[in-house]
Design an enzyme around this catalytic site. Structure first.
Site, short mmCIF file in Angstrom:
data_model
loop_
_atom_site.label_atom_id
_atom_site.label_comp_id
_atom_site.label_asym_id
_atom_site.label_seq_id
_atom_site.Cartn_x
_atom_site.Cartn_y
_atom_site.Cartn_z
N SER A 169 31.57 -22.66 -15.25
CA SER A 169 30.85 -21.41 -15.51
C SER A 169 29.40 -21.61 -15.93
O SER A 169 28.63 -20.65 -15.96
CB SER A 169 31.59 -20.58 -16.56
N LYS B 35 32.16 -14.80 -24.14
CA LYS B 35 30.80 -15.30 -23.93
C LYS B 35 29.76 -14.23 -24.26
O LYS B 35 28.69 -14.54 -24.80
CB LYS B 35 30.65 -15.76 -22.47
#
Length: 611
Positions: free
Chosen positions: A113, A156
């Site tokens: 990611s 996140k």
């Protein structure tokens, strides 16, 4: 004196171990960017990590230092980020070395990611751009510059908000993510644990945290938010019919051979076999009449394999005859390999023709070995037929050499070095693709290409080794791009968008290349993509066309570097400074990783279907 030197050397190692991001490099360009990840453990949380990217003059090496240690896919993300950044900018990857220093306060979950962020930072380092510190992003990087899906987005987002984010970029299509909530309910002495899944609108959640969440589809889009610049693409076009005369030579030669072979098998083949062969020949002729000469060549090639197999079945009736045909094909292969290895006339124009021939003669040898090891007679004859026709197709490509009027010589050592570096890159890409669940059929084909490339390197066929390695990179890259794409209408629309982008990139690369070199092989693959009905195969051949064009451009030293264009954004609405709510006010998010194999995607069979 020696002890003093050792002491200084050890001191240097200690200094680098303590503060790797502060290490100095010669002629360096460095950028530090913040990325978001998920901590490992029973109750994962969002975490901000620092990534420092350092670019120096070099020869295509990628180094990664992580504190704490992360899994191999972080290594693969760095490798892919460097290559993709160079591809997007039109910069020769082999002229630089790349250093990625990843530092986190806690162990993080290994994952791809951070690939998008690493690519942005690499572009910034290559172009000496400043990075805005209030922009954060999560997203996998695809080799074509698209941003792919990731998990853990709510975690996140929370971490980004806590670290001053005003903009949080997420992959397109992940505005709503599905998360799991774990609930515990006590009944008497027992604790019952249940898990429920529910959708979360990340944009709305970002508003509560004072962060504007924006979906992005490509690295270029993300770059505008981070730097205020985007990558300018040249407005060049090329005319496919411009190369008709050259590609027609391939089709004419293959058509003549196929017609001759058909006359020999007419009295031997069964009616249904003849019907099938005639159907393929008719398709080839139709493509020829429409000016799709490479596609016509490929179809005639397929017909020739079938006819050769029929001829073998009826004319090879004893082990002695079979042994003689094995010897004949093997001798043809060895003679052609000897010619290719000893050729001293390779130049920027002929590189692609020698490469195409070397790739095909290597495949001929591979199928000859399969025929020799086969315990089934019919399978042995089928593989032997393929091997013989592959040798002939190599000669067909070499028949174009007389069409070259001028050719700038290339040194074999330079071609060898390029082939070695691309092979190393392909091997890393396959490891990465396997680690993150890439499409298995394509990974297997890429592995086969690597085996071919290794053999070509060992035997001194460096042009073919470079092209085989590039095919492996293309297939491994595509296997990554198919991650998470389901066989639905939405999935098809996503692939169609990728096809359009790949076509545009191929056209751009070919247009740039033709300013210096006649792009015969890239144009052939471009045409094959144009005429292909399989949407995934179409995507694959556009990408192969682009990468082969770039490879030839690198060999010819004709790379055209992209310019950056300043972009003015509409000012963002202001948000009050927000502190994330306490833990008990936030749902307990558990990300669901959106990684599913693309259902319905079959092996493309690059190696057998193309001429």
């Amino acid at each position: 004196m020696r002890l003093r030197f050792i002491a200084l050397f050890l001191a240097l190692l200690v200094a680098l171990a303590i503060a790797p991001a502060e290490a100095q490099f010669v002629n360096e360009s460095r950028v530090t960017i913040k990325a978001v990840a998920v901590t490992s453990g029973e109750k994962p949380q969002g975490a901000v990590i620092d990534i420092t990217v350092i670019v120096t003059p070099g020869n295509g090496r990628v180094f990664v230092s992580t504190t704490p240690y992360t899994e191999i896919d972080m290594q693969g993300s760095a490798q892919l980020a460097a290559l993709t950044a160079c591809d997007l900018l039109g910069i020769d990857f082999m002229q630089h070395d790349f250093f990625y220093i990843i530092e986190a306060d806690a162990p993080i979950v290994g994952g791809p990611s951070a690939g998008g962020v690493m690519c942005i930072a690499t572009i910034a380092a290559l172009k000496n751009l400043s990075i805005k510190d209030d922009v954060f992003m999560t997203g996998m990087i695809y080799p074509d510059g698209f941003i792919g899906p990731v998990g853990g987005i709510p975690y996140k987002l929370e971490a980004a908000a806590s670290n001053g984010a005003k903009i949080f970029l997420i992959p397109k299509g992940q505005k709503v993510v599905y998360v799991q909530e774990r609930r515990e309910e006590r009944k008497g002495p027992f604790i019952f644990i249940s898990t429920t899944t529910r959708p979360v609108d990340v944009v709305e959640y970002g508003e509560k945290l004072g962060v504007k969440v924006i979906e992005v589809e490509t690295v270029e889009q993300a770059l505008t938010y981070y730097t205020g610049y985007t990558i300018e693409k040249p407005e060049l076009t090329f005319n496919l019919t411009k190369y008709s005369d050259v590609l027609m030579r391939l089709a004419d030669r293959m058509k003549s051979d196929a017609t001759s072979l058909l006359n020999r098998v007419k009295t031997l083949a069964k009616s249904d076999e003849l019907e099938r062969i005639q159907e393929i020949m008719d398709e080839a002729e139709k493509c020829y009449e429409n000016g799709n000469y490479y596609t016509s060549t490929s179809k005639y090639f397929v017909a020739k394999i079938e006819m050769r197999y029929i001829l073998y079945r009826h004319t090879i009736t004893s082990d002695e005859e079979l042994s003689k045909e094995f010897d004949r094909v093997e001798k043809d292969i060895e003679n052609l390999k000897e010619y290719l290895k000893n050729s001293d006339s390779i130049g920027v124009e002929s590189f692609q023709l020698y490469g195409a021939a070397e790739e095909r003669v290597s495949l001929a040898e591979e199928y000859l070995r399969k025929a020799e090891m086969s315990t089934d007679r019919n399978k042995a004859l089928e593989n032997l037929a393929y091997a013989r026709e592959r040798v002939e197709s190599a000669r067909v490509w070499l028949s174009l050499l007389p069409t070259i009027e001028e050719d700038v010589p290339l040194g074999k050592d330079e071609i060898k070095r390029r082939a070695q570096l691309y092979l190393s890159q392909a091997e890393s890409m396959i490891i990465y693709a396997r680690a993150i669940g890439g499409q298995s059929d394509l990974i297997n084909e890429a592995s086969d290409d690597i085996a071919v490339a290794r053999g070509q390197l060992d035997e001194g066929m460096y042009c073919g080794a470079a092209i085989s390695a590039m095919e492996a990179i293309t297939k491994a890259s595509l296997s990554i791009e198919l991650i998470g794409i389901e066989y639905t209408r939405a999935g098809r629309e996503l692939i169609e968008a990728k096809v359009d982008a790949a076509k545009e990139s191929a056209e751009s690369s070919i247009s740039e290349l033709e300013q210096y070199v006649t792009p015969i092989l890239p144009v052939a693959y471009y045409e094959f993509a144009e005429t292909n009905d399989n949407i995934v195969a179409k995507l694959a051949y556009y990408k192969l066309s682009e990468r082969i064009a770039k490879l030839i451009g690198v060999v010819a030293k004709s790379y055209v570097e992209r310019e950056l264009v300043k972009v003015e954004h509409v000012p963002l609405p202001t948000h009050p400074v927000s502190t994330p709510p306490k833990a008990y006010e936030i749902p307990a998010f558990q990300a669901v990783e959106a990684v599913a194999a693309a259902a319905g995607v079959v092996a493309l069979g690059f190696r057998r279907k193309k001429e």
